[in-house]
Design a protein around this motif. Structure first.
Motif: not given
Ligand SMILES: Nc1ccn([C@@H]2O[C@H](COP(=O)(O)OP(=O)(O)OP(=O)(O)O)[C@@H](O)[C@H]2O)c(=O)n1
Ligand SMILES: C[C@](O)(CO)[C@H](O)COP(=O)(O)O
Length: 229
Positions: A190-217
């Protein structure tokens, strides 16, 4: 060889509890150990800069893994502040134009295949790249009353993951510019996009999830149990 900045200075408010989620015990190890292992065991990663809270009393240090340095510095009030602090704390021999990975301590299940793909494609990109996954569910906009206001179009919508890969100085400057403008930044791209830059999207695995709630753990504990079958 590439450095990784690991923002690990959060409180884990959405998770709840006294212990910040990155230090929760999973199979006898703190959650962050899995994240750092995933990075340090990759042949292209030279070392990690772990960004911990100013008043962190849980970080027990971590010996160099396979001779790779594990450094720490103090983070800030927001994730973006912590990432900027981590970039600034990298060793002086990390050149301004060198690519650096930024990876959430709260994403312990990073696969080397994803990191390989991010590095292969991202290091060849003029701007950099992020791991992400396309939105596959129908998206609803909630009203104040808990009802559905409308269905949002999901074409070309992706969910950003980490690691995100950018050049050290360019990312530092983009984060500092957003900070100076008082803009809340939720990921490096997002910081780079604010500079008018367009980072590349690289598709990753769905199991690279973030631990945010107890269910994620609980999900991560299950994933781990399947690894050792
Ligand atoms: N000031 C902050 C806030 C977050 N993080 C880190 O950024 C990553 C992703 O943030 P998030 O999942 O939101 O973690 P928390 O901020 O701890 O969670 P919460 O928002 O529920 O408090 C985590 O590894 C977290 O430790 C950080 O380094 N510095
Ligand atoms: C950086 C990130 O993980 C990409 O999805 C996400 O923006 C972090 O958000 P959080 O609210 O700080 O967990």
């Amino acid at each position: 060889m590439i450095w990784a900045v690991v923002p690990a200075a959060g409180r884990g408010a959405r998770f709840g509890g006294e212990l910040p989620k990155q230090y929760l015990d999973v199979g006898g190890r703190p959650l962050i150990a899995y994240t750092l292992d995933a990075l340090l065991s990759h042949p292209s990663v030279h070392g990690v800069m772990v960004v911990i809270a100013e008043n962190d009393r849980f970080w027990r240090g971590m010996d160099a893994v396979a001779g790779k340095p594990v450094l720490t510095c103090s983070g800030g009030a927001e994730r973006a502040d912590s990432v900027l602090a981590g970039l600034n704390a990298l060793p002086d021999d990390v050149r301004a134009d060198e690519f650096v990975l930024v990876h959430d301590a709260a994403r312990p299940n990073l696969a080397h295949a994803d990191l390989d793909r991010l590095l292969d494609l991202g290091c060849g990109d003029p701007v950099g790249a992020i791991l992400a996954a396309p939105v596959r569910d129908t998206l609803k906009r909630a009203g104040d009353d808990g009802g559905i206001d409308r269905t949002e179009p999901r074409e070309r919508l992706w969910r950003a993951y980490t690691p995100q890969l950018f050049r050290r100085m360019q990312l530092s400057r983009a984060l500092a510019a957003a900070q100076a403008a008082g803009v809340a930044i939720t990921d490096e791209s997002m910081a780079m996009e604010r500079q008018g830059l367009r980072p590349l999207l690289v598709e990753g695995r769905e199991d690279n999830f973030k631990i945010t709630t107890p269910a994620d753990l609980a999900r991560f504990e299950f994933v781990l149990s399947q690894r050792h079958r």
